[in-house]
Design an enzyme around this catalytic site. Sequence first.
Site, PDB file in Angstrom:
ATOM      1  N   LYS A 109       0.828  -1.205   0.000  1.00 48.68           N
ATOM      2  CA  LYS A 109       0.000   0.000   0.000  1.00 48.68           C
ATOM      3  C   LYS A 109       0.864   1.258   0.000  1.00 48.68           C
ATOM      4  O   LYS A 109       0.647   2.189  -0.784  1.00 48.68           O
ATOM      5  CB  LYS A 109      -0.933  -0.014   1.222  1.00 48.68           C
TER       6      LYS A 109
ATOM      7  N   CYS B 193     -27.044   5.664   0.033  1.00 47.38           N
ATOM      8  CA  CYS B 193     -26.171   5.402  -1.113  1.00 47.38           C
ATOM      9  C   CYS B 193     -26.961   5.412  -2.414  1.00 47.38           C
ATOM     10  O   CYS B 193     -27.951   4.691  -2.562  1.00 47.38           O
ATOM     11  CB  CYS B 193     -25.456   4.059  -0.936  1.00 47.38           C
TER      12      CYS B 193
END
Length: 283
Positions: free
Chosen positions: A168, A253
Amino acid sequence: MIAKEVKIESPDKKFLRHPEIEDFASDNVYSQSIQPPANWESIMEGIRSMRLSEHAPVDSIDPDEGVTSLQPKERRFAVLVGSLLSSQTKGHVTHEANQRLLENGLLSADTMDRADEATIKSLIYPVGFYTRKAQHLKQVAKVCVSKYDGDIPSTVDDLLLLPGVGPKIAHLVMIMAWNKVEGICVDTHVHRVSNRLGWVSRPGSKQGTRSPEETRVSLQQWLPREEWVSINLLLVGFGQTICTPLRPRCAKCTIREFCPSAFKEISTPASTSKTRRPKKELG
DNA sequence: GTCCTGACGG
DNA sequence: CCGTCTGGAC
């Protein structure tokens, strides 16, 4: 010569575009090998709209604050340090710790190498895992001084050799420090949201991915390279505000009709191991 | 109890 | 694959 015109945009909406990124490699062959998920572009647009209307914690952080005045070598080192501090730590805590290092002149490999570890530890407190990170910072600084003349490694493989630097952070540093897009920066949010949307799967399987690394490889097989940078801040902010790890706010959402996980109490890859009960009731 | 823009050793 | 590292916020 006239450089590209960089529009001044609302500083907290940088995820909309990244004009400073130059390296969009031409080797796009892998993008064709896997069929992209249905309606992925509409879904991205929907998420962008939600990101514009609702403020996310990640939007109030300017990672460049204070470090743009540094020399390129020090600026890259500062990016690396900030990324190392960020794991399991809230953005503003990370930012404030990095500012304290800057104020004390420790955002260079040379000064960091000579600094007392206890001093570093006290300056970065209370970032997560500060004891380990203070050790890592000293080790990283020493490598940067001895092997890179005070600069930082310029490839993913060499970055991964540094203690405390995993996939990452390596991909984030390649983008933020070197303006090169070698891969998608996949954190816990990108990992979780990608799986909820059904965007990623294990090789030769319909099951979701089990690690951020699997998610990165799976995403890169179909997502166009132009989106590799923006996908991170897009899904991080979305994951912080709406598609949260526990109790996602599906009612708010706008892409729930496209989401196979909408209104399902799914066990996410990120939470599965942590939700596991530490003690069994044996009767 | 769980999260926080993870990485590492077992 | 699993626990561990940090402590504060919610």
